[in-house]
Motif scaffolding. Structure first.
Motif, PDB file in Angstrom:
ATOM      1  N   ALA A 151      30.992  51.594  47.618  1.00 42.51           N
ATOM      2  CA  ALA A 151      31.517  50.554  48.520  1.00 42.51           C
ATOM      3  C   ALA A 151      31.876  51.145  49.869  1.00 42.51           C
ATOM      4  O   ALA A 151      31.600  50.546  50.919  1.00 42.51           O
ATOM      5  CB  ALA A 151      32.736  49.897  47.894  1.00 42.51           C
ATOM      6  N   THR A 155      30.164  50.101  53.430  1.00 39.97           N
ATOM      7  CA  THR A 155      30.971  49.665  54.580  1.00 39.97           C
ATOM      8  C   THR A 155      30.592  50.489  55.807  1.00 39.97           C
ATOM      9  O   THR A 155      30.427  49.958  56.901  1.00 39.97           O
ATOM     10  CB  THR A 155      32.473  49.857  54.263  1.00 39.97           C
ATOM     11  OG1 THR A 155      32.731  49.283  53.006  1.00 39.97           O
ATOM     12  CG2 THR A 155      33.337  49.201  55.318  1.00 39.97           C
TER      13      THR A 155
ATOM     14  N   GLU B  17      37.454  45.596  41.873  1.00 39.37           N
ATOM     15  CA  GLU B  17      38.384  44.570  42.301  1.00 39.37           C
ATOM     16  C   GLU B  17      39.427  45.154  43.238  1.00 39.37           C
ATOM     17  O   GLU B  17      39.594  46.377  43.317  1.00 39.37           O
ATOM     18  CB  GLU B  17      39.071  43.968  41.071  1.00 39.37           C
ATOM     19  CG  GLU B  17      38.121  43.106  40.265  1.00 39.37           C
ATOM     20  CD  GLU B  17      38.713  42.688  38.935  1.00 39.37           C
ATOM     21  OE1 GLU B  17      39.866  43.054  38.647  1.00 39.37           O
ATOM     22  OE2 GLU B  17      38.007  42.000  38.186  1.00 39.37           O
ATOM     23  N   ASP B  18      40.126  44.231  43.905  1.00 39.78           N
ATOM     24  CA  ASP B  18      41.198  44.667  44.797  1.00 39.78           C
ATOM     25  C   ASP B  18      42.204  45.551  44.054  1.00 39.78           C
ATOM     26  O   ASP B  18      42.732  46.504  44.616  1.00 39.78           O
ATOM     27  CB  ASP B  18      41.925  43.448  45.372  1.00 39.78           C
ATOM     28  CG  ASP B  18      41.099  42.776  46.456  1.00 39.78           C
ATOM     29  OD1 ASP B  18      40.030  43.308  46.802  1.00 39.78           O
ATOM     30  OD2 ASP B  18      41.514  41.720  46.952  1.00 39.78           O
ATOM     31  N   SER B  38      38.576  46.135  54.856  1.00 39.97           N
ATOM     32  CA  SER B  38      37.336  45.455  55.264  1.00 39.97           C
ATOM     33  C   SER B  38      37.169  44.119  54.511  1.00 39.97           C
ATOM     34  O   SER B  38      36.545  43.207  55.006  1.00 39.97           O
ATOM     35  CB  SER B  38      36.120  46.355  55.047  1.00 39.97           C
ATOM     36  OG  SER B  38      35.845  46.442  53.673  1.00 39.97           O
ATOM     37  N   ARG B  39      37.756  44.024  53.312  1.00 36.47           N
ATOM     38  CA  ARG B  39      37.671  42.765  52.558  1.00 36.47           C
ATOM     39  C   ARG B  39      38.605  41.699  53.120  1.00 36.47           C
ATOM     40  O   ARG B  39      38.371  40.513  52.946  1.00 36.47           O
ATOM     41  CB  ARG B  39      38.058  43.000  51.097  1.00 36.47           C
ATOM     42  CG  ARG B  39      37.011  43.741  50.336  1.00 36.47           C
ATOM     43  CD  ARG B  39      37.451  43.891  48.897  1.00 36.47           C
ATOM     44  NE  ARG B  39      36.391  44.496  48.113  1.00 36.47           N
ATOM     45  CZ  ARG B  39      36.396  44.542  46.794  1.00 36.47           C
ATOM     46  NH1 ARG B  39      37.383  44.034  46.118  1.00 36.47           N
ATOM     47  NH2 ARG B  39      35.401  45.108  46.146  1.00 36.47           N
ATOM     48  N   TRP B  40      39.708  42.122  53.719  1.00 33.31           N
ATOM     49  CA  TRP B  40      40.758  41.173  54.115  1.00 33.31           C
ATOM     50  C   TRP B  40      40.904  40.995  55.615  1.00 33.31           C
ATOM     51  O   TRP B  40      41.594  40.087  56.066  1.00 33.31           O
ATOM     52  CB  TRP B  40      42.102  41.618  53.507  1.00 33.31           C
ATOM     53  CG  TRP B  40      42.167  41.327  52.050  1.00 33.31           C
ATOM     54  CD1 TRP B  40      41.829  42.155  51.019  1.00 33.31           C
ATOM     55  CD2 TRP B  40      42.540  40.089  51.442  1.00 33.31           C
ATOM     56  NE1 TRP B  40      41.973  41.511  49.819  1.00 33.31           N
ATOM     57  CE2 TRP B  40      42.413  40.243  50.051  1.00 33.31           C
ATOM     58  CE3 TRP B  40      42.976  38.856  51.942  1.00 33.31           C
ATOM     59  CZ2 TRP B  40      42.704  39.209  49.155  1.00 33.31           C
ATOM     60  CZ3 TRP B  40      43.266  37.844  51.053  1.00 33.31           C
ATOM     61  CH2 TRP B  40      43.123  38.032  49.675  1.00 33.31           C
TER      62      TRP B  40
END
Lengths: 198, 192
Positions: A151, A155, B17-18, B38-40
């Protein structure tokens, strides 16, 4: 208004999906029977649809943190996490085992009791189960580590692509501007030198 | 053994997962935290953008929010509550900024959305929505942002805003009533 509002409709809650199935049905019946309620529902729906037209904006630049000393845990925390905590835990388990053994040790019996094969089998099965679980947990942790690494790499790759695209667009813009300026300078030069005057 | 096998399959082939990222970040893994950011970041940035109405400020406050979240990640009792906890930090940072700059940004002079005769273009409708949102009080606007754009439940909103659920509902419903008065006539007129 033909609706007596005996059902006390809460159209906000209805449209925001906050009602349970029974309440939803009650509201739907209310709307089908009452023109005023239908109008209220339609107006609210239009409002929510209008609100939904507002698009999310892209973040102008990525928020990221570097592996800096500031972010690292302090040395006592690192010591505690990496060495002291497991050591204390292991020590505590051994101490507990010694204590339990001292207190529950049966008095020396002259005749050894007959072997309880069922109990031994159960113990072996439990031991096998525990070991397998430990191995599986280790496998899961490895899988999670790998996936996190992947991941992170993805990114980074997306960042690089975005940077390259921005760079390319900027270069194109500058090239266009340079070409435009070049043409203008040539025109002005031609005018000044009389070549462009008819 | 069958149950154990099923469980292991579930664990190995699930998505990252988070919660995994939070666990790693808590152990000091900055890269895992960057993935979490980067997810949030887009959701937090847009929430703050609508709240403080300025891109640079929204970006600065987002940065500050994620930094504070990282520094306090160990204090997060239940990692499953990370979204509400993160938005609570963002809320505090935003209101701290709004309090500092209060005197210079009054919305009294803000023009009302134009009474558009022709068909509204999507961009015009977006501008009308933006303008209508800016006319709400900060408290009302925030409930709309959290519910309509971020999809939080009333209980989570109460946690973020540190107030009872009844207050959250009351603020949101008042805000929707005001938005309805402003937006619905414009949209319905151009449809008729």
């Amino acid at each position: 208004m033909s609706c007596s509002h005996e059902c006390k409709p809460d159209w906000n809650a209805y449209l925001l999906g906050e009602l349970g199935p029974a309440d939803r049905r009650r509201h739907e019946e209310c709307a089908s029977a009452c023109p005023a309620c239908r109008e209220e529902l339609a107006t609210l729906r239009v409002t929510l649809d209008a609100l939904a037209t507002l698009r999310e904006e892209e973040v102008p630049r990525r928020i990221a943190f570097v592996s800096d000393k500031v972010f690292e845990p302090r040395w006592p925390q690192r010591m505690w996490q990496s060495f002291l905590r497991p050591s204390f835990a292991a020590g505590a388990v051994i101490a507990a085992a010694i204590l339990v053994h001292a207190f529950v040790r049966p008095p020396a019996a002259p005749v050894p009791p007959p072997a309880d094969t069922a109990a031994i089998e159960a113990r072996v099965a439990a031991e096998v189960g525990q070991r397998m679980e430990a191995q599986m947990t280790a496998a899961v942790n490895t899988a999670v580590d790998t996936a996190v690494t992947r991941a992170v790499a993805e990114t980074r790759k997306q960042d690089d692509q975005r940077t390259a695209a921005l760079l390319s667009a900027t270069e194109r813009r500058y090239a266009d501007a340079a070409e435009f300026l070049d043409k203008r300078v040539t025109q002005i030069y031609a005018l000044n030198s009389g070549a462009g005057v008819r | 053994l069958g149950r154990l096998y099923e469980r292991s399959q579930h664990l190995i082939f699930r998505e990252i997962e988070d919660l995994d990222l939070i666990a790693k970040a808590r152990r000091g893994d900055v890269e895992a935290y960057n993935v979490l950011v980067s997810r949030w970041e887009k959701r937090v940035f847009n929430y703050l953008l609508r709240l403080v109405s300025n891109r640079e400020d929204a970006l600065d406050v987002s940065q500050e929010t994620f930094l504070k979240a990282y520094q306090n990640l160990r204090k997060l009792d239940d990692p499953a509550r990370f979204p509400a906890w993160l938005f609570r930090i963002a809320h505090n940072e935003a209101f701290s900024l709004l309090r500092r700059r209060k005197p210079e940004t009054e919305l009294a002079g803000e023009p009302r959305p134009r009474n558009i005769g022709g068909r509204l273009l999507p961009v015009e409708l977006s501008l009308a929505v933006e303008s209508a949102l800016k006319r709400l009080s900060e408290d009302q606007r925030e409930t709309v942002l959290l519910k309509i754009y971020q999809g939080f439940k009333f209980e989570e909103m109460a946690e973020i805003l540190e107030c009872p659920v009844s207050t959250v509902k009351s603020r949101l419903y008042t805000a929707l009533e005001l938005l309805k008065t402003t937006l619905a006539p414009t949209v319905l007129r151009e449809e008729s």
